[in-house]
Design a protein around this motif. Structure first.
Motif: not given
Lengths: 343, 343
Positions: A17, A21, A25, B17-18, B20-21
Motif C-alpha cells: 500500500l 500510495c 503523492e 492507508l486504505l 487515505f488511498c
C-alpha cells in the motif's frame, strides 16, 4: 509459523500500500512544483532572470498586493527578432522572394518590371532601394490570389524545403530556446500567451503552435483582406490584394485591443515597432512587465540596434532605460540561442 | 498481548492507508466523469439532445474514425437570439437609444434631426423607417468619441441600471440556460468556445465572460475603428466614428478566419445571418455539427422566423432541412429558457 504469517502478510500489505500510495503523492507534489516552476535553464543567473522570476512570483501570489487574477494574466510577444531571428532579412521576405521566383513563369512581365526584376536577378542591393513600398508589392503579388487553405499549404511546404542562408537550417528552427522556456514558465503560472507581430498572421499560424505552443487564435498579426466565396457548396476564403491591417507600432495596441480585448500585463519585443505595445502594457492598472530583447551577440546570432534597417531598436532602448524596463542582453543573459544547440 | 499488538497495528495501518488511498482514487474517477459529462439538464430527452451527445461522444472518442484532435475542436456561437434574447429589438439598440438620450443635452440639434428626433420622442415606429442606415447613425453617435476603457464602463453601468421592457430584468439575465449547459458540455469535452456575433465586440466583452464563461479574446464581433493616442504617457485607445468590420453573413466566416484562424467543427446560430458560418463549418474536413435555434415559444420567449425583421430565419431553415442540420425547437426541446426560472 502460523502466528507469524498474519503479521507478515499485513506487513507485506502495508508495504504494498505504501508503495502504491506514497509515490503517487510524491509524484503529484513533484509535478505541481514542476508545473509552477519549469526552469529557465537557458537563462544565466543574474538580474534579468531574477527580475522575471520576482515579477511572476509576486503577481501570482494571492497574498501579494500585486496579485493579478488569472483571467487578466495576458502576455504578448513580438515574433520577428523576439521569438525567432530576423536577419539578414525578415524571414517572410525570403518567403516572398521564393514565391515570386516560383510564380515568375506565369508573369513574363516581371523580367522587366521592378521590384520583381531585381528579385529574379538576385539583386538584393537594388531590391533594398524600393523600400517598404517595394516589399509590399512583393507581398501582394506572392501572398494573394489563392484560398486561405492553399496559402497555409504553401507556407508549410516552404518551411520544409527552404533553408536559412547562414545556418543552413529550416527557418522555423531559428527560434530562441530561452524564449520557449519563458513562454512555458508564464503558461505554467497561468498567463495566456499571445503573439503580436508585424508579420503576416497567416504566414505565422501554420507553424507557431508546434514551435511555441501558441494556438492560431492567440496570434495577432498583419493581414490582407479576404472574401468569402460560397463556391457552389465548397466554400473558400479568398485572399485578395488589399491590406487589411498593419500590426506594427501604433497598430500593436490597436491589434491587441481588437483581438484580445484586454490590456496585457507582460509584453516582450525587440524593436521600436514594439514600443507602443510596451507603453500600452506599462499603463496597466496591474503591476506590469516590459521586456526588450537587445541583440548583442554577433557570434552566435547577430548584433544590431539603432543603426539596423531590420528590427531597429533606438527610441525603445532609450525609453526602456528611462522607465526601468528589463533589457535582455542576449550575449550575457542567454546560455544558448537555438534549440538545436541543446542536442 | 504483545503477539497480537503487532498484527493489530499493522491491520490499523493498512486500514488507515486504505482510507487515505482508495477514496482519493475514487474521487478522481468521480471528478473525471463529472467533467466529461456535465448534464444537459434543461434539454428535454429527444432527437435534438441525442444528436448533440452522439456527435460529441463520437468525435472525442480516440478509437472513432471521426475523432477530432483537441486543438481542432473549435465551436462558434452567434449571440443575439442564440445565447441571449433579441426581442422586441436587439438589446444593443436599447443601449444605443439610452445612450442617445443620455447625450441629448450635449446635442441640441438632435431635437430636430432624424433619426435622433424619433429616439428622443420615443417614436419607435418612425425610427424603424430609417432602417439599417438609421441604426448605424445611432451607433456611431452613441458608441464613439470615448476611450475603450470609458466605453467598457458605460456598458457595465447600463447593464446594471437598464431593464428589459417585458421581463423587467437586466438584459444580461435573459441568457439561455440550455445554451449555458451546452457551452459547459462542449468545454468539458475540450472544445474551445467562441462567440461570433453581428453585435459590437466591445459591447459584448465587458459581460460575456461572467455570463457564458467566454473570455474576451474568444469574442468575434462587429467593430468600429480605433486609434492609439500616447496621451502624454497615459495611452488610450480612442473609438472613432468609422466602421471597421461587420461580422454578419459573409462577414462571419471572414471574422472566424481572421480571429480564430481555424475552421470550426461546431457552429450554432438562429438567423439567416448565421448561414454562411454554418456553411463554412459544414465544409470542415472533420465531422462537423450545425445547430439552428428556432424560436417557437411565444409564451416563454418569442416565436418568429421568416417574417421577422429581427433575427429572420428563412433560407437558413430551408438549408438546415435540406442538409440535415440539427434544428432546436425551443418550445419542445427546452425545459426552461432563462437561468432565473431555475430558482
Amino acid at each position: 509459523m502460523r502466528n507469524l504469517a498474519l503479521p507478515f502478510l499485513l506487513l507485506l500489505a502495508s508495504v504494498l500500500l505504501l508503495t502504491f500510495c506514497t509515490p503517487k503523492e510524491e509524484s503529484n507534489v513533484g509535478l505541481m512544483e514542476e508545473v509552477q516552476n519549469p526552469e529557465l535553464v537557458s537563462w544565466n543567473e543574474g538580474p534579468t532572470k531574477q527580475a522575471i522570476i520576482d515579477y511572476v512570483m509576486d503577481v501570482t501570489n494571492p497574498s501579494s498586493s500585486n496579485f493579478i487574477p488569472v483571467e487578466d494574466r495576458i502576455a504578448t510577444f513580438d515574433n520577428d527578432g523576439n521569438l525567432w531571428s530576423e536577419q539578414p532579412a525578415y524571414f517572410q521576405l525570403f518567403f516572398a522572394i521564393d514565391r515570386v521566383k516560383a510564380l515568375a513563369s506565369e508573369h513574363p512581365e516581371w523580367s522587366t518590371q521592378q521590384p520583381f526584376k531585381s528579385v529574379l536577378e538576385n539583386d538584393m542591393k537594388t531590391l533594398s532601394t524600393f523600400g517598404e513600398h517595394g516589399l509590399l508589392e512583393l507581398v501582394m503579388a506572392s501572398h494573394t490570389g489563392m484560398s486561405t487553405e492553399e496559402f497555409e499549404q504553401i507556407v508549410i511546404d516552404w518551411l520544409e524545403t527552404s533553408r536559412h542562408p547562414r545556418f543552413d537550417r529550416p527557418f522555423n528552427e531559428l527560434i530562441y530556446q530561452p524564449m520557449l522556456e519563458l513562454l512555458d514558465y508564464l503558461r505554467a503560472n497561468e498567463f495566456k500567451t499571445f503573439i503580436v507581430s508585424g508579420g503576416g498572421i497567416e504566414f505565422m499560424r501554420p507553424w507557431v503552435d508546434e514551435a511555441y505552443g501558441i494556438p492560431s487564435d492567440q496570434v495577432v498579426g498583419s493581414s490582407i483582406a479576404t472574401e468569402f466565396d460560397y463556391n457552389n457548396g465548397n466554400p473558400i476564403i479568398k485572399r485578395i490584394p488589399k491590406i487589411d491591417f498593419i500590426d506594427d507600432k501604433e497598430g500593436k495596441p490597436i491589434g491587441i485591443n481588437r483581438f484580445i480585448g484586454k490590456k496585457p500585463v507582460f509584453a516582450s519585443g525587440n524593436s521600436d515597432g514594439d514600443l507602443q505595445m510596451l507603453q500600452w502594457t506599462d499603463s496597466n492598472k496591474y503591476k506590469s512587465f516590459q521586456l526588450y530583447l537587445h541583440h548583442t551577440d554577433a557570434e552566435r546570432e547577430w548584433a544590431y540596434d539603432k543603426n539596423s534597417s531590420i528590427g531597429r531598436l533606438d527610441k525603445g532602448l532609450e525609453e526602456a532605460l528611462n522607465k526601468g524596463w528589463t533589457v535582455v542582453d542576449m550575449k550575457k543573459d542567454w546560455k544558448v540561442i537555438y534549440p538545436f544547440e541543446m542536442k
